[in-house]
Write a protein that holds these residues in place. Structure first.
Motif, PDB file in Angstrom:
ATOM      1  N   LEU A 164      -1.904   6.918  11.487  1.00 37.40           N
ATOM      2  CA  LEU A 164      -1.766   8.143  10.709  1.00 37.40           C
ATOM      3  C   LEU A 164      -0.831   7.990   9.513  1.00 37.40           C
ATOM      4  O   LEU A 164      -1.019   8.644   8.484  1.00 37.40           O
ATOM      5  CB  LEU A 164      -1.280   9.294  11.601  1.00 37.40           C
ATOM      6  N   LYS A 165       0.151   7.106   9.617  1.00 35.32           N
ATOM      7  CA  LYS A 165       1.082   6.930   8.499  1.00 35.32           C
ATOM      8  C   LYS A 165       0.413   6.278   7.295  1.00 35.32           C
ATOM      9  O   LYS A 165       0.974   6.280   6.191  1.00 35.32           O
ATOM     10  CB  LYS A 165       2.299   6.110   8.929  1.00 35.32           C
ATOM     11  N   ASP A 166      -0.771   5.713   7.487  1.00 35.54           N
ATOM     12  CA  ASP A 166      -1.476   5.028   6.402  1.00 35.54           C
ATOM     13  C   ASP A 166      -2.501   5.908   5.693  1.00 35.54           C
ATOM     14  O   ASP A 166      -3.209   5.446   4.796  1.00 35.54           O
ATOM     15  CB  ASP A 166      -2.185   3.776   6.938  1.00 35.54           C
ATOM     16  N   ILE A 167      -2.588   7.170   6.080  1.00 35.10           N
ATOM     17  CA  ILE A 167      -3.534   8.074   5.419  1.00 35.10           C
ATOM     18  C   ILE A 167      -3.182   8.204   3.936  1.00 35.10           C
ATOM     19  O   ILE A 167      -2.035   8.479   3.576  1.00 35.10           O
ATOM     20  CB  ILE A 167      -3.532   9.464   6.088  1.00 35.10           C
ATOM     21  N   GLY A 168      -4.142   7.967   3.081  1.00 34.93           N
ATOM     22  CA  GLY A 168      -3.942   8.109   1.638  1.00 34.93           C
ATOM     23  C   GLY A 168      -3.260   6.941   0.980  1.00 34.93           C
ATOM     24  O   GLY A 168      -2.951   6.997  -0.219  1.00 34.93           O
ATOM     25  N   ALA A 169      -3.000   5.860   1.724  1.00 38.05           N
ATOM     26  CA  ALA A 169      -2.335   4.690   1.143  1.00 38.05           C
ATOM     27  C   ALA A 169      -3.363   3.731   0.558  1.00 38.05           C
ATOM     28  O   ALA A 169      -4.361   3.402   1.206  1.00 38.05           O
ATOM     29  CB  ALA A 169      -1.498   3.975   2.198  1.00 38.05           C
ATOM     30  N   PHE A 170      -3.133   3.288  -0.665  1.00 29.70           N
ATOM     31  CA  PHE A 170      -4.017   2.346  -1.344  1.00 29.70           C
ATOM     32  C   PHE A 170      -3.200   1.196  -1.905  1.00 29.70           C
ATOM     33  O   PHE A 170      -2.004   1.323  -2.159  1.00 29.70           O
ATOM     34  CB  PHE A 170      -4.777   3.047  -2.473  1.00 29.70           C
TER      35      PHE A 170
ATOM     36  N   LEU B  38      -3.645  15.062   8.907  1.00 28.31           N
ATOM     37  CA  LEU B  38      -4.138  14.323   7.743  1.00 28.31           C
ATOM     38  C   LEU B  38      -3.263  14.529   6.507  1.00 28.31           C
ATOM     39  O   LEU B  38      -3.387  13.797   5.528  1.00 28.31           O
ATOM     40  CB  LEU B  38      -5.571  14.739   7.414  1.00 28.31           C
ATOM     41  N   LYS B  39      -2.399  15.525   6.554  1.00 29.01           N
ATOM     42  CA  LYS B  39      -1.573  15.837   5.385  1.00 29.01           C
ATOM     43  C   LYS B  39      -0.348  14.925   5.331  1.00 29.01           C
ATOM     44  O   LYS B  39       0.800  15.351   5.471  1.00 29.01           O
ATOM     45  CB  LYS B  39      -1.168  17.300   5.406  1.00 29.01           C
ATOM     46  N   ASN B  40      -0.616  13.656   5.163  1.00 31.00           N
ATOM     47  CA  ASN B  40       0.443  12.667   5.106  1.00 31.00           C
ATOM     48  C   ASN B  40       1.208  12.820   3.791  1.00 31.00           C
ATOM     49  O   ASN B  40       0.592  12.903   2.730  1.00 31.00           O
ATOM     50  CB  ASN B  40      -0.165  11.261   5.197  1.00 31.00           C
ATOM     51  N   PRO B  41       2.541  12.867   3.810  1.00 27.68           N
ATOM     52  CA  PRO B  41       3.281  13.047   2.553  1.00 27.68           C
ATOM     53  C   PRO B  41       3.124  11.840   1.639  1.00 27.68           C
ATOM     54  O   PRO B  41       3.019  10.697   2.100  1.00 27.68           O
ATOM     55  CB  PRO B  41       4.729  13.209   3.012  1.00 27.68           C
ATOM     56  N   LYS B  42       3.082  12.099   0.356  1.00 28.11           N
ATOM     57  CA  LYS B  42       3.015  10.999  -0.612  1.00 28.11           C
ATOM     58  C   LYS B  42       4.315  10.197  -0.559  1.00 28.11           C
ATOM     59  O   LYS B  42       5.320  10.649  -0.001  1.00 28.11           O
ATOM     60  CB  LYS B  42       2.785  11.542  -2.018  1.00 28.11           C
ATOM     61  N   SER B  43       4.306   9.025  -1.152  1.00 26.65           N
ATOM     62  CA  SER B  43       5.481   8.156  -1.152  1.00 26.65           C
ATOM     63  C   SER B  43       6.701   8.868  -1.725  1.00 26.65           C
ATOM     64  O   SER B  43       6.613   9.573  -2.732  1.00 26.65           O
ATOM     65  CB  SER B  43       5.192   6.905  -1.980  1.00 26.65           C
ATOM     66  N   ALA B  44       7.835   8.659  -1.076  1.00 25.20           N
ATOM     67  CA  ALA B  44       9.086   9.266  -1.536  1.00 25.20           C
ATOM     68  C   ALA B  44       9.523   8.702  -2.881  1.00 25.20           C
ATOM     69  O   ALA B  44      10.402   9.273  -3.542  1.00 25.20           O
ATOM     70  CB  ALA B  44      10.181   9.045  -0.497  1.00 25.20           C
ATOM     71  N   MET B  45       8.922   7.606  -3.298  1.00 26.26           N
ATOM     72  CA  MET B  45       9.277   7.015  -4.589  1.00 26.26           C
ATOM     73  C   MET B  45       8.712   7.807  -5.762  1.00 26.26           C
ATOM     74  O   MET B  45       9.110   7.590  -6.909  1.00 26.26           O
ATOM     75  CB  MET B  45       8.780   5.566  -4.667  1.00 26.26           C
ATOM     76  N   LEU B  46       7.773   8.706  -5.469  1.00 28.79           N
ATOM     77  CA  LEU B  46       7.108   9.456  -6.537  1.00 28.79           C
ATOM     78  C   LEU B  46       7.791  10.798  -6.746  1.00 28.79           C
ATOM     79  O   LEU B  46       7.898  11.608  -5.835  1.00 28.79           O
ATOM     80  CB  LEU B  46       5.632   9.668  -6.186  1.00 28.79           C
ATOM     81  N   LYS B  47       8.252  11.032  -7.950  1.00 31.56           N
ATOM     82  CA  LYS B  47       8.924  12.283  -8.295  1.00 31.56           C
ATOM     83  C   LYS B  47       8.687  12.557  -9.776  1.00 31.56           C
ATOM     84  O   LYS B  47       8.236  11.689 -10.521  1.00 31.56           O
ATOM     85  CB  LYS B  47      10.420  12.184  -8.011  1.00 31.56           C
TER      86      LYS B  47
ATOM     87  N   MET C   4     -14.721  13.827  -2.658  1.00 30.22           N
ATOM     88  CA  MET C   4     -14.189  12.495  -2.939  1.00 30.22           C
ATOM     89  C   MET C   4     -13.039  12.125  -2.005  1.00 30.22           C
ATOM     90  O   MET C   4     -12.288  11.199  -2.280  1.00 30.22           O
ATOM     91  CB  MET C   4     -13.737  12.408  -4.396  1.00 30.22           C
ATOM     92  N   GLU C   5     -12.910  12.837  -0.901  1.00 28.86           N
ATOM     93  CA  GLU C   5     -11.844  12.536   0.063  1.00 28.86           C
ATOM     94  C   GLU C   5     -11.903  11.064   0.464  1.00 28.86           C
ATOM     95  O   GLU C   5     -12.965  10.512   0.753  1.00 28.86           O
ATOM     96  CB  GLU C   5     -12.002  13.415   1.297  1.00 28.86           C
ATOM     97  N   ASP C   6     -10.756  10.419   0.479  1.00 29.96           N
ATOM     98  CA  ASP C   6     -10.678   9.003   0.831  1.00 29.96           C
ATOM     99  C   ASP C   6      -9.339   8.762   1.518  1.00 29.96           C
ATOM    100  O   ASP C   6      -8.288   8.986   0.922  1.00 29.96           O
ATOM    101  CB  ASP C   6     -10.802   8.133  -0.424  1.00 29.96           C
ATOM    102  N   LEU C   7      -9.376   8.324   2.760  1.00 24.54           N
ATOM    103  CA  LEU C   7      -8.153   8.158   3.546  1.00 24.54           C
ATOM    104  C   LEU C   7      -7.513   6.783   3.373  1.00 24.54           C
ATOM    105  O   LEU C   7      -6.487   6.494   3.976  1.00 24.54           O
ATOM    106  CB  LEU C   7      -8.450   8.430   5.029  1.00 24.54           C
ATOM    107  N   GLY C   8      -8.136   5.919   2.570  1.00 23.55           N
ATOM    108  CA  GLY C   8      -7.516   4.651   2.206  1.00 23.55           C
ATOM    109  C   GLY C   8      -7.272   3.704   3.361  1.00 23.55           C
ATOM    110  O   GLY C   8      -8.157   3.449   4.195  1.00 23.55           O
TER     111      GLY C   8
ATOM    112  N   PHE D 174       0.851  -1.192   0.000  1.00 25.05           N
ATOM    113  CA  PHE D 174       0.000   0.000   0.000  1.00 25.05           C
ATOM    114  C   PHE D 174       0.883   1.236   0.000  1.00 25.05           C
ATOM    115  O   PHE D 174       1.848   1.319   0.769  1.00 25.05           O
ATOM    116  CB  PHE D 174      -0.915  -0.007   1.230  1.00 25.05           C
ATOM    117  N   HIS D 175       0.552   2.179  -0.865  1.00 23.06           N
ATOM    118  CA  HIS D 175       1.360   3.392  -0.993  1.00 23.06           C
ATOM    119  C   HIS D 175       0.457   4.618  -1.101  1.00 23.06           C
ATOM    120  O   HIS D 175      -0.642   4.549  -1.658  1.00 23.06           O
ATOM    121  CB  HIS D 175       2.251   3.323  -2.238  1.00 23.06           C
ATOM    122  N   ASN D 176       0.947   5.727  -0.572  1.00 25.01           N
ATOM    123  CA  ASN D 176       0.262   7.007  -0.724  1.00 25.01           C
ATOM    124  C   ASN D 176       0.715   7.628  -2.040  1.00 25.01           C
ATOM    125  O   ASN D 176       1.859   8.055  -2.174  1.00 25.01           O
ATOM    126  CB  ASN D 176       0.612   7.932   0.447  1.00 25.01           C
TER     127      ASN D 176
END
Length: 376
Positions: free
Chosen positions: A280-286, A334-343, A268-272, A256-258
């Motif tokens: 909290l670290k899983d917010i936005g992870a799918f 709630l403003k969990n950073p997206k995965s560091a793999m995404l650039k 359409m907010e979805d905390l995944g 699962f990744h944000n």
């Protein structure tokens, strides 16, 4: 004479740029030979540190295994298929599993989000069931721990099939024609929730991709992929970074990744995954979906907001920009950073087209199966 010299120079540049990748590291011919040969000799993938510990490269898929407490039996698979297509499992007796997972629609429903009971719309895109037997957790948020466990969720969801599990079992019991089918599948006419779940899961494990052109290519058929597709394969494993999450022969890391798609503050907010773990670290992870058959299973992403693969590629090329509803007050927690793999990827338009071409090569064609005759 001067004009001829210029024309010759232009043609030389064109031929060279066609024969070599932008990095000049490999020619297309070399890539074709490498990737259709021994995987141990493939070019090294460009991996983020986060992806390295559990990385397994892409390749031929094979077939899923069946758990020890639910071994395969042909009669059980057939029973599961019948239950999968039977709308009497729902409260309205009009919605079956196949209503949202139609084999002619890539085992999804072709909609942004699914319709359910009383034409209510769900919050998420109906994931395809193709290759579902290879997953370790189920649904976009991983709330089901097994395929057997997964089978009960849509039945009791008030937006989907909207019926109590006890009532669903009684509805199946009320159909006399099911008794001999349960006898054949389980050695007993007794109808229970556990048996219904196991039968449906056994059928769903049979929904597996047929061999794609990519599979033929990596097994040695050097002509199975076109030049653009071969380059797209190399980009997938290197510059485009797709391999970080979409690895293994399933083209999913089963994690699962944000990806920046929580859409905080919007309707359409979805905390995944956070909805399941409350961490909290899983917010936005799918869950990372498989990219196999991706060209017959759209629209894409958990919210279904991307109508084409081009849109998905462009979004990732931009580095998955995160947006918030301006008028909404969003807690910092709630403003969990997206995965560091995404650039940002800085893929050219040509490279984006080559990547899309490769993704088509791991799709096959829509399966057409005859819905079973329902028992009476």
């Amino acid at each position: 004479m001067k004009r001829l010299f210029v024309l010759t120079a232009i043609l030389t540049v064109f031929v060279c740029s066609s024969a070599f990748l932008q990095s000049d590291e490999y020619t297309i011919a070399q890539l074709r030979e490498l990737y259709s040969g021994d995987p141990a000799k493939w070019p090294k993938p460009e991996l983020h540190d986060e992806a390295k510990p559990s990385f397994k490269d892409i390749g031929h898929l094979g077939r899923p295994t069946h758990p020890a407490d639910n071994p395969f039996k042909a009669e059980k698979q057939q029973l599961g298929k019948i239950l999968f297509f039977d709308p009497r499992l729902s409260v309205s007796k009009q919605i079956a599993c196949a209503s949202c997972h139609d084999p002619e629609l890539g085992w999804g429903d072709g909609r942004r989000v699914a319709y359910g009971h009383s034409r209510q719309t769900g919050k998420r895109n109906a994931m395809t069931l193709i290759n579902v037997g290879f997953y370790e957790k189920f649904f976009w948020d991983g709330r089901a721990k097994s395929l057997e466990d997964q089978a009960k969720f849509p039945v009791q969801d008030h937006v989907e099939m909207a019926t109590d599990l006890t009532i669903m079992v009684e509805n199946v019991k009320a159909v006399a024609g099911y008794k001999p089918l349960f006898m054949q599948a389980f050695g007993s006419e007794e109808i229970t929730l556990d048996k219904i779940q196991k039968a449906i899961a056994t059928f769903e494990r049979s929904i597996v991709s047929t061999n794609s052109r990519f599979d033929a290519f990596v097994k040695g058929n050097t002509k199975a992929l076109k030049d653009d597709e071969v380059v797209g394969l190399h980009l997938f494993r290197t510059k485009a970074g797709c391999i970080n999450c979409h690895n293994t022969p399933l083209f999913s890391d089963n994690k699962f990744h944000n990806d920046g798609q929580a859409l905080l503050g919007s309707r359409m907010e979805d905390l995944g995954l956070y909805n399941v773990t409350r961490n909290l670290k899983d917010i936005g992870a799918f869950k990372t979906p498989s990219l196999r058959e991706t060209h017959i299973t759209g629209p894409w992403m958990h919210h279904g907001n991307f109508p084409s693969i081009k849109d998905v590629i462009e979004f990732y090329n931009l580095g998955n920009p995160v947006t918030y509803q301006r008028a909404a007050i969003i807690p910092d927690s709630l403003k969990n950073p997206k995965s560091a793999m995404l650039k940002k990827l800085n893929l050219t338009l040509t490279e984006q087209a080559q990547l899309e071409a490769f993704l088509k090569s791991i799709s096959t064609q829509v399966q057409k199966i005859m819905p079973p005759k329902l028992p009476e």
